[in-house]
Scaffold this motif. Sequence first.
Motif, PDB file in Angstrom:
ATOM      1  N   GLY A   1       7.562   2.759   2.630  1.00  0.00           N
ATOM      2  CA  GLY A   1       6.970   1.952   3.687  1.00  0.00           C
ATOM      3  C   GLY A   1       6.461   2.798   4.843  1.00  0.00           C
TER       4      GLY A   1
ATOM      5  N   PHE B   1       5.155  -3.585   2.811  1.00  0.00           N
ATOM      6  CA  PHE B   1       6.340  -3.012   2.172  1.00  0.00           C
ATOM      7  C   PHE B   1       7.641  -3.462   2.836  1.00  0.00           C
ATOM      8  CE2 PHE B   1       3.695   0.886   0.743  1.00  0.00           C
ATOM      9  CZ  PHE B   1       3.193   0.153  -0.307  1.00  0.00           C
TER      10      PHE B   1
ATOM     11  N   THR C   1       5.191  -1.754  -6.530  1.00  0.00           N
ATOM     12  CA  THR C   1       5.451  -2.251  -5.183  1.00  0.00           C
ATOM     13  C   THR C   1       6.293  -3.512  -5.209  1.00  0.00           C
ATOM     14  OG1 THR C   1       3.306  -1.401  -4.517  1.00  0.00           O
ATOM     15  CG2 THR C   1       4.357  -2.988  -3.043  1.00  0.00           C
TER      16      THR C   1
END
Length: 489
Positions: free
Chosen positions: A80, A284, A60
Motif C-alpha cells: 500500500g 489497498f 490485489t
Amino acid sequence: MTLTLQLAIIVGYLVVALLVGLLAYRVAERTAEDFYLASRTFGTVVLLFTTFATLLSAFTFFAGPNMAYQHGPEWILVMGLMDGIIFAILWYVIGYKQWLLGRQRDYVTLGEMLGDRFGSRGLRGLVAGVSLVWLFPYVMLQQVGAGTALEALTEGAVPYALGAGLITAFMILYVVVAGMRGIAWTDTLQGAFMLVTTWVALLWILAIVDGPTAATAALEAEAAGHLALGSDFYTPQWMLSTAIVIGFGVAMFPQVNQRFFAAGSRTVFKRSFALWPILCVLLFVPSFLLGAWARGLDVTVPEGGNVLPAMLAEFSPAWFAALVIAGAMAAMMSSSDSMLLSGSSYFTRDLYRPYVNADLTERREDLLARVGVVVFATGAFLASLWNPATLFELGDAAFSGFAQLALPVIAALYWRGTTRAGITAGILASQVFYLSSLFVAVVPATYAGWSAGLVGMGVGLLVTVGVSLVTAPAAEERRSIYFEGLRAD
C-alpha cells in the motif's frame, strides 16, 4: 433466486464492459499503433486509471487480503505505501525517458527501444522472450482468481474450471475487439468501480461490527501478534525485498511499461505519476484492512479459498457481495486484457517481424496480434486448470522475474558506457540466477533473509556494468539516440 441474482449482476457487468469495447472498436483505426497504444492519445484521467486498473489484479483483491488475514496488516506497508512510492519514482525515472524516446522514434515495445539502441535483433528477442515467459503465470493468476471467486460466490454451483473458462472467453473476445483504446476506456470505468465498491464494503462491514475500534480489538483478542510491528514473517529483509522487487517488477510488466509510450503529452505524464501513490493508498488500505480484521471477526475461510469473498458472505447481502466480486473480477479482467494485448505486441513486433517476416504489413500485423491473443489466453487457461501454486506464489514469481530486467534497462537509459554485450549478459545472468532459485534445489531462495529476486537484481546490475567496462561497443550500436536531442528534466 440468490444465485440467479449474483450471476445476473456479474454477467450484467461483463455486458456493459463489452458494449464499451464495441464502441471503441467503431472509432479505432485499423493499425497496429492504434491497437497497441491508442495512437498515443491518452489524457491524465485515462492514463492514470488504465495504469491503475491494469496493475490491480487477483493479487490485489485476493492474495493481499489473504496475506493480511494470515500474517497481519503490515502487508499494507509493503504494497500500500512502499510500492506506491517506489513505482511512482520509477514511473518518472524509466517511464519519462521511454515516453520521450517513443514519441521521437515510434517505439511500441521495450524490446524495440533496446534493440534499436544496441543494434541487436537478439537483445530485442531476448527481452520479448523473457517478458512472455513471466507474463504467462501472471495471466494464469487472474484465471485462477476468477475461477475460485466464482466458485466461492456461488457455493460451487459454478465450478472452478467453468468460472476460469468464462473469464478467459470474455477476455479473448474483448481484447480482440477493443484493442488498447477500448481497454483504457473500460479500465477507467473499472478503476472507479473498484474504488467505490471497496470503500462501500469497508464502511458497510464496519457499521455492522461497531466500527474500526471494535474490529481491531477483536483482532487483538484473536491474534495479538498481528498488530505488533515486525514478526518472524514480517522481517525487515522480507518486507524490503518484497516491496522493492514488486515495485521494479511492475515497471517492467509489459502491460504497465507499454503505457509509458501512450501518454498524450508531457503534462499528462507528470500529473499521472504524481497522483499514483494516492490511488494506491485509497484502494489497498481498505481491502487489506478487511482481510486483517476478518481474523478477529471469526470469518470462516475454506481451505484454499480467499478471505474477501468469505468476509462479504458473512456480513453483507448476496447482491452486494456479487457487486464487490464483480469489482474484483473487473480488476482481474483489466489486468488480463492488457497483459494479452501487450503479450501479442511483444510477439508480433519483437519475435515474428524480426525473425519470420520483416515485411509484415500493418494490417497483417493487426490480424496476427488478435490471433496471438487467442493462443496465449487459451494456453494460460489450460495451465490454470492444473492450478500448481497459490495466488501469492504465482504473483511473487512473476513480479520477481520481471524485476530482473529493471536495472539493466535503467543502466542502458542513463549510462553511456552500457554496451550490447553488457546488457545482454546482465539480463541473462539475473534471469538464470532467479530461475535457478525457483527450480534448482541447491540454489537458496533467500540470502540472510533477503529474497533471491532482490539478490538477482544485484547480480544483473553487477554483470551489466562489469561486462560493459571490459567490452567495446558493437559497430551497430547507436548510443546517441538515448543521449542527444532528448530533454528529460
